[in-house]
Design an enzyme around this catalytic site. Structure first.
Site, PDB file in Angstrom:
ATOM      1  CB  SER A  75      53.895  45.552  33.188  1.00  0.00           C
ATOM      2  OG  SER A  75      54.272  44.272  32.728  1.00  0.00           O
ATOM      3  CG  ASP A  76      51.094  41.437  37.970  1.00  0.00           C
ATOM      4  OD1 ASP A  76      51.568  42.000  38.982  1.00  0.00           O
ATOM      5  OD2 ASP A  76      50.716  40.257  37.956  1.00  0.00           O
TER       6      ASP A  76
END
Length: 203
Positions: A75-76
């Site tokens: 995730s970012d």
């Protein structure tokens, strides 16, 4: 237990916030910090940035885990104001400057999520966008918030789940997306890989 729900989930992130959010789903998971390069070309759109970096993080961890029956989750998260990406602050002065431009205005928080099913290598990538409106802040309020140390490692220099909640007037979209991991989006992606979140409750 079916084969899909016997899969281990590996969170490719050292973020304590993402770890806390994932634990809310009652899933069994391990944390493996990704050492992926997070640099991106300046011409990339916010969508491309978060989707690409989420996948890059997941792929970096998957490379060492491809013999396991697992789902790697990367995730970012980025904050965007008027098309400009605001990253994590480099120091307190940077935090002050970021909060000064965000205060009294609305901005967007983008979070990309990538899931890699192993050992078959199936890849799913998606993202969510939430609009956050911050109330008007006085210079004294900004200084007091920066002094708490909370903005130090946060995109946009605030934490909506902490004292930063006092800065936010309203949000339009997924709250968990702003914290760093949109749980409804992740749940749907895990379902596509055979892991039914609700089916696991009470096991």
């Amino acid at each position: 237990m079916d084969e899909g729900n016997s899969r281990l989930i590996i969170l490719a992130s050292g973020s304590p916030r993402r770890r806390e959010l994932l634990s809310l789903l009652g899933l069994t998971f391990e944390v493996v910090t990704s050492e992926a390069d997070e640099s991106t070309p300046p011409e990339w759109t916010p969508e491309r940035i978060v989707r690409s970096l989420a996948l890059r993080k997941a792929e970096a961890v998957a490379a060492d885990s491809n013999q396991r029956n697992a789902v790697i989750v990367g995730s970012d998260t980025i904050v965007v104001l008027d098309g400009l990406v605001l990253g994590k602050p480099v120091d307190k002065q940077d935090s002050r400057a970021t909060l000064n431009v965000l205060q009294g205005r609305s901005h967007q928080v983008y979070t990309g999520v990538a899931c890699i099913g192993l050992p078959e290598g199936r890849i799913l990538v998606n993202h969510r966008v939430t609009t956050v409106t911050m109330r008007a802040l006085s210079p004294e309020e900004i200084e007091a918030y920066v002094a708490t140390g909370e903005p130090a490692d946060k995109a946009g220099s605030y934490a909506i789940q902490g004292l930063g909640s006092t800065l936010v007037e309203k949000i339009d979209g997924c709250y968990f997306n702003v914290v760093g991991l949109p749980l409804s989006l992740l749940s749907g992606m895990l379902s596509e890989l055979g892991i039914q979140v609700l089916d696991r409750q009470g096991e």
